[in-house]
Structure formats: structure tokens, C-alpha cells
Design a protein around this motif. Structure first.
Motif, mmCIF file in Angstrom:
data_model
loop_
_atom_site.group_PDB
_atom_site.id
_atom_site.type_symbol
_atom_site.label_atom_id
_atom_site.label_comp_id
_atom_site.label_asym_id
_atom_site.label_seq_id
_atom_site.Cartn_x
_atom_site.Cartn_y
_atom_site.Cartn_z
ATOM 1 N N THR B 58 0.770 -1.030 0.090
ATOM 2 C CA THR B 58 -0.112 -0.066 0.014
ATOM 3 C C THR B 58 0.880 1.140 -0.021
ATOM 4 O OG1 THR B 58 -0.035 -0.125 2.463
ATOM 5 C CG2 THR B 58 -1.990 -1.047 1.404
ATOM 6 N N GLY B 59 2.400 1.053 0.012
ATOM 7 C CA GLY B 59 3.061 2.257 -0.102
ATOM 8 C C GLY B 59 2.838 3.000 -1.264
ATOM 9 N N THR B 60 3.419 4.447 -1.199
ATOM 10 C CA THR B 60 3.410 5.345 -2.226
ATOM 11 C C THR B 60 4.583 5.589 -2.960
ATOM 12 O OG1 THR B 60 3.474 7.084 -0.644
ATOM 13 C CG2 THR B 60 1.161 6.191 -1.231
ATOM 14 N N THR B 61 5.703 4.932 -2.530
ATOM 15 C CA THR B 61 7.074 5.174 -2.862
ATOM 16 C C THR B 61 7.873 4.090 -3.459
ATOM 17 O OG1 THR B 61 8.067 4.796 -0.559
ATOM 18 C CG2 THR B 61 7.223 7.101 -1.016
ATOM 19 N N GLY B 62 7.196 3.052 -3.873
ATOM 20 C CA GLY B 62 7.870 1.814 -4.239
ATOM 21 C C GLY B 62 8.774 1.152 -3.702
ATOM 22 N N GLY B 63 8.712 1.252 -2.269
ATOM 23 C CA GLY B 63 9.719 0.702 -1.347
ATOM 24 C C GLY B 63 9.589 -0.846 -1.392
ATOM 25 N N CYS B 64 8.386 -1.280 -1.784
ATOM 26 C CA CYS B 64 8.381 -2.798 -1.830
ATOM 27 C C CYS B 64 8.531 -3.527 -3.116
ATOM 28 C CB CYS B 64 7.197 -3.099 -1.139
ATOM 29 S SG CYS B 64 5.633 -2.818 -2.412
ATOM 30 N N ILE B 65 8.738 -2.738 -4.015
ATOM 31 C CA ILE B 65 8.891 -3.191 -5.379
ATOM 32 C C ILE B 65 10.414 -3.545 -5.547
ATOM 33 C CG2 ILE B 65 8.873 -2.602 -8.015
ATOM 34 C CD1 ILE B 65 6.671 -0.494 -7.370
ATOM 35 N N PRO B 66 10.704 -4.771 -6.057
ATOM 36 C CA PRO B 66 12.138 -5.302 -6.088
ATOM 37 C C PRO B 66 12.461 -4.902 -7.642
ATOM 38 C CG PRO B 66 10.640 -7.308 -6.506
ATOM 39 C CD PRO B 66 9.630 -5.821 -6.204
ATOM 40 N N PHE B 67 13.802 -4.580 -7.824
ATOM 41 C CA PHE B 67 14.520 -4.360 -9.191
ATOM 42 C C PHE B 67 15.601 -5.234 -9.109
ATOM 43 C CE2 PHE B 67 11.985 -0.754 -8.798
ATOM 44 C CZ PHE B 67 11.524 -0.492 -10.094
ATOM 45 N N GLY B 68 15.064 -6.581 -9.372
ATOM 46 C CA GLY B 68 16.360 -7.780 -9.329
ATOM 47 C C GLY B 68 16.217 -8.450 -8.101
ATOM 48 N N GLY B 69 16.737 -9.570 -8.063
ATOM 49 C CA GLY B 69 16.857 -10.521 -6.903
ATOM 50 C C GLY B 69 15.604 -11.062 -6.601
ATOM 51 N N TRP B 70 15.305 -11.099 -5.313
ATOM 52 C CA TRP B 70 14.073 -11.916 -4.794
ATOM 53 C C TRP B 70 13.293 -11.076 -3.909
ATOM 54 C CZ3 TRP B 70 12.470 -17.394 -4.328
ATOM 55 C CH2 TRP B 70 13.339 -18.086 -5.271
ATOM 56 N N ALA B 71 12.041 -11.359 -3.817
ATOM 57 C CA ALA B 71 11.139 -10.593 -2.932
ATOM 58 C C ALA B 71 10.954 -11.535 -1.803
ATOM 59 C CB ALA B 71 10.013 -10.506 -3.788
ATOM 60 N N LEU B 72 10.537 -10.895 -0.626
ATOM 61 C CA LEU B 72 10.052 -11.654 0.530
ATOM 62 C C LEU B 72 8.948 -10.974 1.072
ATOM 63 C CD1 LEU B 72 12.100 -12.944 3.509
ATOM 64 C CD2 LEU B 72 10.224 -11.630 3.840
ATOM 65 N N THR B 73 7.626 -11.756 1.103
ATOM 66 C CA THR B 73 6.709 -11.471 1.422
ATOM 67 C C THR B 73 6.183 -11.838 3.019
ATOM 68 O OG1 THR B 73 4.229 -11.275 1.279
ATOM 69 C CG2 THR B 73 5.227 -13.203 0.465
ATOM 70 N N THR B 74 5.593 -10.990 3.704
ATOM 71 C CA THR B 74 5.382 -11.236 5.138
ATOM 72 C C THR B 74 3.854 -11.472 5.213
ATOM 73 O OG1 THR B 74 4.715 -8.828 5.471
ATOM 74 C CG2 THR B 74 7.143 -9.560 6.173
ATOM 75 N N GLN B 75 3.301 -12.006 4.151
ATOM 76 C CA GLN B 75 1.665 -12.141 4.144
ATOM 77 C C GLN B 75 1.479 -13.492 5.089
ATOM 78 O OE1 GLN B 75 1.651 -12.108 0.004
ATOM 79 N NE2 GLN B 75 0.624 -14.190 -0.046
ATOM 80 N N LYS B 76 2.348 -14.420 5.157
ATOM 81 C CA LYS B 76 1.935 -15.627 5.950
ATOM 82 C C LYS B 76 2.521 -15.380 7.486
ATOM 83 C CE LYS B 76 0.179 -18.365 2.801
ATOM 84 N NZ LYS B 76 -0.505 -19.562 2.491
ATOM 85 N N LEU B 77 3.097 -14.162 7.776
ATOM 86 C CA LEU B 77 3.454 -14.062 9.036
ATOM 87 C C LEU B 77 2.354 -13.030 9.654
ATOM 88 C CD1 LEU B 77 7.111 -13.137 7.987
ATOM 89 C CD2 LEU B 77 6.478 -14.909 9.518
ATOM 90 N N ASN B 78 1.282 -13.656 9.769
ATOM 91 C CA ASN B 78 0.085 -12.911 9.875
ATOM 92 C C ASN B 78 -0.637 -13.255 11.461
ATOM 93 O OD1 ASN B 78 -0.911 -15.330 9.307
ATOM 94 N ND2 ASN B 78 -2.102 -14.702 7.629
ATOM 95 N N LYS B 79 0.023 -13.710 12.505
ATOM 96 C CA LYS B 79 -0.600 -14.033 13.931
ATOM 97 C C LYS B 79 -0.770 -13.045 14.606
ATOM 98 C CE LYS B 79 1.631 -18.136 14.080
ATOM 99 N NZ LYS B 79 1.734 -18.466 12.517
ATOM 100 N N ILE B 80 -1.629 -12.742 15.429
ATOM 101 C CA ILE B 80 -1.589 -11.838 16.841
ATOM 102 C C ILE B 80 -1.165 -12.716 17.834
ATOM 103 C CG2 ILE B 80 -2.920 -10.383 18.064
ATOM 104 C CD1 ILE B 80 -4.628 -9.567 15.958
#
Lengths: 260, 473
Positions: B58-80
Motif C-alpha cells: 500500500t506504500g506510495t514510494t515503491g519501497g516494496c518493489i524489487p528491481f532484481g533479486g528476490w522478494a520476501l513477502t510477510t503475508q503468511k506472518l500474520n498472527k496476533i
């Protein structure tokens, strides 16, 4: 042009919970609001007043706390409000409710138009508006999405399932409105200050010359035998995993339910 | 660990709200616990593969967009993990969304006060960018509500940082002086600071946050919300400055809508009164005892500043307040639509300045944006309570685009000269490097790169967030 709008105070449905033992709505602690379709009716009345002048009166039948709903309409800018409240009205079905409101309207007198929301979001019967018209022996037009008043006539566009229908009716008449007719205005700050200070006029059974045999639970031909929550519709199931696994699971499910 | 290399799946990790194109990655790590985060880090660090953390996108500055290499998503780290209602705190995994936190704490009559507009943002993302929202006026930024974090470093080491327990080593504190306003630009730097503060707002460049402990506050008492309309933007600004001067701690926010914002919203909100040029949205906390006094006080002040109390909107019940919230949220939604339609990278400011300089900044915006003959579409809106407006520019031609970029640089320089920040809440990401350099100078950038290297010697994490690590200075 004098317009009377009938409204109902309802629980905010997004917050409604059901008591699992009695299967009735838990109303305690649930915020009460003006029935959304009735807000459209109030907005319709205010717009007609802007164009044709006159007075907008809002009435509601309900317990003393229904005065809050009337205050919301004061804050929207209506001229006058009346709470129709008496223990004798408790347990009214749509027949008794429409009788009570019609008696109140007769008492107010001098009206050109009665507006209601198409239905209340708690009972969903859509019977009270038409009922009022019958008691008053005046025409009724339901599901209005557009209303144009000219002299003693109104041209009304009705929103039906497949088509829209334009009808013309003499006034006075009862018109019920759908939510697509307009966007209700927000209460204003001045309106709310006025509402906070307002003394709400209350009418009781004796003030509306009501025949006691038509009132409340005893006056209601409909008797509720049982209220229950229908079993929830089963939600969809999402199969997860690798495509090959999913296909196997899906085939197993299809066999299990004997779909093929 | 779940790994995905299917291009169709990777595509889902190449976008955020910045409209920044050209992102690409070889694969996506989907860790489900801290151990798997370390596994990913070890692998990338040993092979010097760039690794970009992606969360709610949801960021507005492209911080999560990779330009090469790998991405790592935290979407499954979703426990309270913990919700302690007695001591009012929660321990959560980084991928829990703000709306999930809100739902969980609301049931316990508690509140997590930071309120970035996008509720699908994750707590990890908002800690990484020190995000904030409207209620920042009263409650501050994310930083103020984070009391402990665990961070996985590229070395595979885990830092467990509790506020007040570990000071930042001198070598990890940048030498620049931060502006004294709400700020989300560059590494946090203050003499004697806690190490935890370096990792709040680091934009995924130093480590991966694996666990967060947040403070909670008691739920708010009742509130009412006002949207008031003014005959000119200038009068609306004066109204806010005058209302703020009362320093009433029960005001949650002031939000501003300029004339063009109202024009844009008018199609969806036909009840916006005719002829008004600005609006201010206020949330006031009330009790049964002071409700009427507050209504009277606001009415008096609004009338003094020529806002009609007949036409201003008041939300007192939850349904009406929700409508007003949606009215405010409609601004970024409408703008994002416009940017998408015109296929533009977002040209928007995130500038805040000190209160006593806000009027000067505002006048500067107005005179620069509307020179005679200019048709560049612009709108100004946002958190005026914190002297923080978002100026959005929508150039429709390449000439206008050049002009727009020039204007934003002009605003950035002016804000810096007034002691402000180039980013109060969105962060720097991949699109505001130049502005960060204007603010802290090349020396400041070099300082940050040096600090980054102490934690990430192979420069694998969040590459090109905040600054360009490849560029020789």
C-alpha cells in the motif's frame, strides 16, 4: 406544500447480533439509527420544500428513545416532529402501526403528501406505507425513484425489477421511496444544536382519537408464532496447494457429493 | 519454506500505490516463521542476491518493489501472538494488517492509535516506514506506539530491541539534525537514541522485522466529526491555526480539502455546498457532559471564520461518522484513479513544516501553483493539523511533467529552508532520493550508507530504498 414523513428507528444492522437461545435480536447496546430508506424520504421532502415551499413534519411511532431518530431529522432541517408513543401501541404489527400513524396524520391534518421509505431494514415488510394510504383512503405509489410535483398532481417514476414505470397520481397521496432517489444530506451543526435543545412533542393514544381495538398487540391480526434465524448458507470452500493436489482434492469432493 | 518462481505469481509483488513501473524479481520467499526469514536471509547474503521485503503493498514510494533479486513477502506472518488487555499491549507478527489489529483490539475496548488511511497496510510495513495518519495530530506516529521489535539481520542474527533497554552505538547514529516535525525521511538520528528507533523507519534496508510489540490505548470516548466549508482557502487555514492555538488535547485531527479537491469530489458528493473553496474535517472527543459546550464552541469559531453552520456536516452516530470517513478516504481513491487513467507516476509531496512556518509554506504553494496561464491540475489536501499537506500534480503533457517536477523540487527546497521535512509519513522509497539528498546533503546520505553497511555489508536488503547504494558519490 405540507409534507408528512413517517420514519422508524431501527438497530444499525451491521452491528446486529442474535441471541442464540431465544433467536431474537439483541437490541441492548446496539446503536439505533434512522431507517436508511426513511432518510431518503426525509431528503425527498426537504428537496420538495426547497422547490415548492411549505412545511415538513416528521412522525414516528415508537418507544420514548425513538425521539433520538426524530432529532436526527431536525438536524437535517425538518420543521416539526412528533413522537407517537404510548404503551398501548406495544406489539403493533403493520396493520396496527399503519392505523396508528394514519390516525396521527388525520389529527395533524392539512397535508399534501405523505412520504415513507420503501421498507424498514429490520422488519422488511414494506407494508406500513401502503397501509397508511388505505386507512386514509388516498392513492399510494410505491418504490419511487423520482417525484415531480405540479399543482395537485405528482408524476412518479417507480423502480421495478425489470423496468421503470412512470405514473401520475392526484395529491394527497402516500409515496414510498427507494434509496436510489437521492443521497440524504448530513445533519448540520446548526441543525444539531437545534435538535439538542428541541422539546419533542409526544402524542398518545387518546390524542389521536384511536379506537383501542385497533391498537398494539391486541389490535394486530398478525401473531408471530416463532422467530428463528435460518441456517446460514454454507460458504464456499477454497482448495489450497499445488495445482496437481488441488485437482485431486476437487475430484474427491465431486465424488464425495455424488455430483457426477 | 514456500518459494514461488512462477512469473504470474511474481507479478503480484511488483506494484504498490506509486505506479512505479519496471519492477522485476527472480522469485518470492513466503516465510511462515522467523526461522524461515533467517533461511532466506542466509541464502541471499551468502550469494549476494538482493532481497526486497514486501508487505501490504500500500506504500506510495515503491519501497516494496524489487528491481532484481528476490522478494520476501510477510503475508503468511500474520498472527496476533499476544493481546494483553490488562497491560494494554499486543505482540504481533509483521504481516498482520491494521484492520485485523483494529478488529481485535476494538472488541477489548482498546485502540491502536496510528491510523494510516490504508487499512490493508501491515503493521510491519508501517513500522518500517514510521507511517502515520490523521490522528497523528493527537497520537503521534507509529514510532510512538512501538515498544519492542525483533529484527532479523542479513548475518542471520536476531536483534531483540526493547525501548529503553539498548542504546544505539554512536557509529549507528547519523550526524545530521532531524527536522522538528513529524518525519519519515531517512534514518532516525538523535544523540543518545535507542537502537529500536534506527529500525523504525528504515524502509527494509537494515533488517527484516519479525515481531512487533505495540502499545494500546483505551478506546476513545464518544466523538463527533465536523466537515466545515469555507469561502476561501486562506480563511480555512486561518481557522485551523486559530483552533490549534487552543491546544485542546481532545481534538484528534484536522484534515484539509482545497478548492480543487472539493471540485473533484463533487460528482460523488453532490451535497458539497455551492461556491465554497475549502473544507476542514475535525474529530472532537466528547463526553455526555461537555458535548453541548463543544458544539457551541465550534459553532462560534466556525462562524467567526465565515463557515456557515447551516451547511457544515456533523456526524454524531457511527453511521454518519463512517460516511465522513469515507468522504476523506475518497480523495486518495479518486487521485489514484486519475493517476492510473493518465498512466502517471505519482507526483505528490509529503512535506511538513513547523507550525509557525505553515502559513508561509501555504502561500508559497498557492503562488507557485497558480501562476497566470498555468493549466497544470493540482490539488492540496491532508493533515493540516500537523502542517502536512499532500500537493498532488497531474501533468497532462511532457512540458507539464517537467514543470511539475520542477515545482515539487521548489517546494522541497522551500520546506527545508523553513525547517521542514521532505517526507512526513510516506517515506522515501525509490522515488524521493533527490529530495532526501536536498534535506541531509551528500554527507548525510554517505552517513546512512555507512550505517547500512554495518548491518548489511553485502548491500542486499531493500536496495535503492532511500538512497542509491551503487552510485559512487
Amino acid at each position: 406544500m405540507n409534507i408528512i414523513v413517517c420514519i422508524k428507528q431501527v438497530p444499525e444492522t451491521t452491528e446486529v447480533k442474535i441471541n442464540p437461545e431465544t433467536n431474537t435480536l439483541i437490541r441492548e447496546g446496539v446503536p439505533a439509527i434512522v431507517n436508511p430508506f426513511d432518510e431518503n424520504a426525509v431528503e425527498t421532502a426537504l428537496k420538495l420544500r426547497e422547490k415548492h415551499g411549505g412545511k415538513v413534519t416528521v412522525i414516528t411511532m415508537g418507544p420514548p428513545q425513538a425521539a433520538e431518530a426524530l432529532k436526527t431529522t431536525i438536524a437535517m432541517g425538518v420543521d416539526d416532529v412528533i413522537l407517537v408513543s404510548d404503551r398501548a401501541f406495544a406489539g403493533s404489527d403493520t396493520w396496527a402501526t399503519s392505523y396508528t400513524l394514519a390516525q396521527t396524520i388525520k389529527k395533524i391534518g392539512a397535508f399534501n403528501l405523505i412520504l415513507c421509505g420503501k421498507q424498514a431494514i429490520d422488519g422488511d415488510t414494506a407494508q406500513v406505507g401502503p397501509g397508511i394510504a388505505e386507512w386514509l383512503k388516498i392513492p399510494q405509489v410505491t418504490f419511487a425513484v423520482k417525484i415531480e410535483v405540479e399543482g395537485n398532481k405528482a408524476k412518479v417514476e417507480r423502480m421495478l425489477e425489470e423496468v421503470n414505470e412512470v405514473v401520475e397520481t392526484p395529491l394527497p397521496a402516500v409515496i414510498t421511496v427507494v434509496k436510489q432517489i437521492n443521497e440524504p444530506r448530513m445533519p448540520s451543526l446548526r441543525g444539531m444544536m437545534k435538535a439538542k435543545k428541541a422539546q419533542i412533542k409526544t402524542m398518545k393514544a387518546e390524542d389521536i382519537d384511536a379506537d383501542p381495538k385497533n391498537l398494539g398487540l391486541d389490535g394486530s391480526p398478525t401473531q408471530v408464532v416463532k422467530i428463528f434465524t435460518p441456517p446460514p448458507k454454507g460458504g464456499g470452500e477454497i482448495l489450497a496447494g499445488e495445482p496437481a493436489e488441488i485437482i485431486d482434492k476437487l475430484i474427491a469432493k465431486i465424488k464425495e457429493r455424488k455430483i457426477i | 519454506m514456500l518459494l514461488k518462481t512462477d512469473p504470474d505469481i511474481i507479478k503480484g509483488y511488483l506494484e504498490d500505490s506509486s505506479n512505479l513501473g519496471g519492477g522485476h524479481a527472480d522469485g518470492v520467499y513466503i516465510p511462515q516463521n522467523e526461522k524461515e526469514i533467517i533461511e532466506a536471509l542466509n541464502e541471499c547474503n551468502s550469494k549476494k542476491i538482493p532481497l526486497t521485503v514486501s508487505a501490504g503493498e500500500t506504500g506510495t514510494t515503491g519501497g516494496c518493489i524489487p528491481f532484481g533479486g528476490w522478494a520476501l513477502t510477510t503475508q503468511k506472518l500474520n498472527k496476533i501472538i499476544t493481546l494483553d488487555t490488562e497491560r494494554k499491549f499486543a505482540v504481533v507478527e509483521p504481516g498482520v494488517t491494521l484492520e485485523e489489529i483494529e478488529a481485535a483490539v476494538k472488541k477489548e475496548n482498546l485502540l491502536y492509535p496510528p491510523d494510516p488511511t490504508e487499512k490493508t497496510a501491515t503493521i510491519g510495513g508501517t513500522v518500517s516506514t514510521n507511517a502515520s495518519g490523521g490522528r497523528g495530530y493527537r497520537f503521534g506516529s507509529t514510532r510512538d506506539w512501538v515498544r519492542r521489535i525483533k529484527v532479523a539481520l542479513p548475518s542471520g542474527e536476531i536483534l531483540d530491541l526493547k525501548r529503553g533497554e539498548k542504546k544505539a552505538p554512536l557509529s549507528t547514529i547519523s550526524t545530521y539534525t532531524m527536522p522538528r516535525v513529524k518525519n519519515a525521511a531517512g534514518y532516525f538520528a538523535k544523540p543518545g537514541m535507542d537502537l529500536i528507533d534506527l529500525f523504525i523507519g528504515q524502509e527494509g534496508t537494515l533488517g527484516i522485522i519479525s515481531e512487533i510489540e505495540i502499545s494500546l490505548s483505551p478506546a476513545l470516548a464518544e466523538t463527533f466529526d465536523i466537515v466545515a466549508f469555507f469561502p476561501s482557502e486562506k480563511i480555512a487555514v486561518d481557522f485551523v491555526l486559530s483552533a490549534k492555538a487552543k491546544k485542546d488535547p481532545s481534538i484528534n485531527f484536522f484534515e484539509f480539502f482545497d478548492e480543487n479537491t472539493l471540485q473533484m469530489l463533487k460528482k460523488t458528493y453532490p451535497h458539497i455546498p455551492e461556491g465554497v473553496k475549502a473544507a476542514v474535517y475535525i474529530e472532537q472527543e466528547i463526553t455526555a457532559q461537555n458535548e453541548n459546550t463543544y458544539l457551541e464552541d465550534w459553532a462560534q469559531l466556525l462562524e467567526k471564520y465565515k463557515a456557515s453552520i447551516d451547511s457544515c456536516w456533523l456526524g454524531m452516530d457511527s453511521a454518519k461518522k463512517e460516511e465522513l470517513k469515507n468522504f476523506r478516504h475518497a480523495i486518495p481513491e479518486h487521485i489514484n484513479e486519475l493517476f492510473k487513467t493518465h498512466k502517471l507516476v505519482k507526483l505528490a509531496t509529503d512535506i511538513a513544516v513547523p507550525t509557525d512556518k505553515f502559513k508561509e509554506m501555504y502561500d508559497f504553494y498557492t503562488s507557485s501553483l497558480n501562476p497566470p496561464g498555468s493549466s497544470l491540475f493540482n490539488i492540496k489536501f491532508g493533515h493540516i493539523g500537523e502542517n502536512h499537506l499532500h500537493v498532488n500534480l497531474l501533468p497532462k503533457s511532457s512540458e507539464e511533467k517537467i514543470a511539475a517536477k520542477g515545482l515539487i523540487l521548489k517546494f522541497v527546497k522551500k520546506a527545508i529552508s523553513l525547517g521542514g521535512t521532505i517526507s512526513a509519513e510516506h517515506g522515501v522509497g525509490k522515488i524521493k532520493h533527490q529530495y532526501l539528498k536536498e534535506m541531509y546533503g551528500q554527507a548525510g546520505i554517505d552517513d546512512m550508507i555507512r550505517i547500512k553497511k554495518t548491518f548489511d555489508p553485502n548491500l542486499i536488503l531493500g536496495r535503492n530504498n532511500m538512497f542509491d547504494v551503487d552510485r559512487k558519490s
